[in-house]
Design a protein around this motif. Structure first.
Motif, PDB file in Angstrom:
ATOM      1  N   THR A  48       0.809  -1.221   0.000  1.00 27.73           N
ATOM      2  CA  THR A  48       0.000   0.000   0.000  1.00 27.73           C
ATOM      3  C   THR A  48       0.840   1.269   0.000  1.00 27.73           C
ATOM      4  OG1 THR A  48      -0.159  -0.089   2.428  1.00 27.73           O
ATOM      5  CG2 THR A  48      -1.942  -1.116   1.164  1.00 27.73           C
ATOM      6  N   ARG A  73      -2.190   5.773  -5.911  1.00 27.65           N
ATOM      7  CA  ARG A  73      -3.245   5.910  -4.899  1.00 27.65           C
ATOM      8  C   ARG A  73      -4.631   5.867  -5.520  1.00 27.65           C
ATOM      9  NH1 ARG A  73       0.576   9.636  -3.037  1.00 27.65           N
ATOM     10  NH2 ARG A  73      -0.590  11.419  -3.848  1.00 27.65           N
ATOM     11  N   LYS A 102      -9.478  10.640  -2.093  1.00 26.68           N
ATOM     12  CA  LYS A 102      -9.178   9.777  -3.230  1.00 26.68           C
ATOM     13  C   LYS A 102      -9.304  10.510  -4.562  1.00 26.68           C
ATOM     14  CE  LYS A 102     -10.193   5.192  -1.370  1.00 26.68           C
ATOM     15  NZ  LYS A 102     -10.813   3.889  -1.688  1.00 26.68           N
TER      16      LYS A 102
END
Length: 248
Positions: A48, A73, A102
């Protein structure tokens, strides 16, 4: 679409949490299994981008994720096992905040929020403060934020922790439903959560890759085991009996 780990090593002082692990993932669900201290959470944190490996590379479609920045991302959804939540936020406000982080467009935020709330069965509780949620509800809101924006790579660390059996089955089936065009990595201690849905199982022990394969192939390899639970105990039985709590 491909996620590749090339010779990933992670060193913490004298302890080697991961030792030259190389893996390639394509579309589908992968179950990550191993006892406490096997290196599962370390691997998740490296994938991640929350942790830089001591050595090795993580590639998404041949590009190093460390150089991709926001582009990586945008395709990543992450539900860590432990995460601080904004307890005064309602579930809906928390998801709105995460959607903005996001980069989801304003016109798409509300439809996305309603979609993921329905997915985790939290529509009716969406306006309640997250701090008033049960442990299982908090786990579900974490899963909801992970799937905002239809990410291509979803990383789930113990996604059914705190859920009752009925909700565990529901989340398991929902994960299966969305896996067709995604790479989904699931780290769990609940073998039944992944036995029937995983394309492959990744087995880690002391930071090293022990084995990988589809459930039927692993069962055959390890003495004709009846199920994945037997495979797990065949490989990790002693470690499970003597393991101490270890966050790695």
């Amino acid at each position: 679409m491909e996620l590749e780990l090339q010779n990933i090593t992670q060193q913490y002082g004298e302890k080697r949490a991961l030792d030259s692990v190389s893996l390639t993932f394509t579309e589908g669900i992968y179950g990550l299994l191993g006892p406490n201290g096997a290196g599962k959470s370390t691997m998740m944190n490296i994938i991640t981008g929350n942790l830089r490996p001591s050595s090795g590379k993580v590639l998404w479609d041949k590009a190093e994720i460390s150089a991709m920045g926001a582009a990586y991302r945008s395709i990543l959804g992450n539900a860590p096992q432990q995460q601080g939540l904004y307890d005064t936020f309602s579930g809906r406000r928390f998801l709105s905040y995460m959607a903005a982080l996001k980069g989801i467009s304003k016109k798409n935020i509300q439809p996305e929020i309603e979609r993921v709330l329905s997915y985790v069965n939290l529509t009716e509780a969406a306006n309640r403060p997250v701090g008033a949620y049960s442990g299982g509800m908090k786990q579900r809101i974490l899963i909801a934020q992970a799937i905002l924006g239809e990410p291509k790579l979803i990383v789930l660390d113990e996604p059914t922790a705190g859920l009752d059996p009925k909700e565990r089955v529901r989340i398991r089936e929902k994960i299966k439903d969305i896996s067709g065009d995604k790479i989904i990595l699931v780290s769990t201690h609940v073998v039944s959560d992944i036995q029937s849905i995983a394309k492959e199982i990744i087995l880690l022990k002391n930071g090293r890759l022990v084995d990988r394969g589809a459930v039927p192939a692993l069962c055959e390899k390890y003495g004709g085991a009846a199920d994945l639970e037997e495979v797990y105990m065949h490989i990790f039985g002693e470690e499970e009996r003597h393991a101490e709590i270890d966050p790695i």
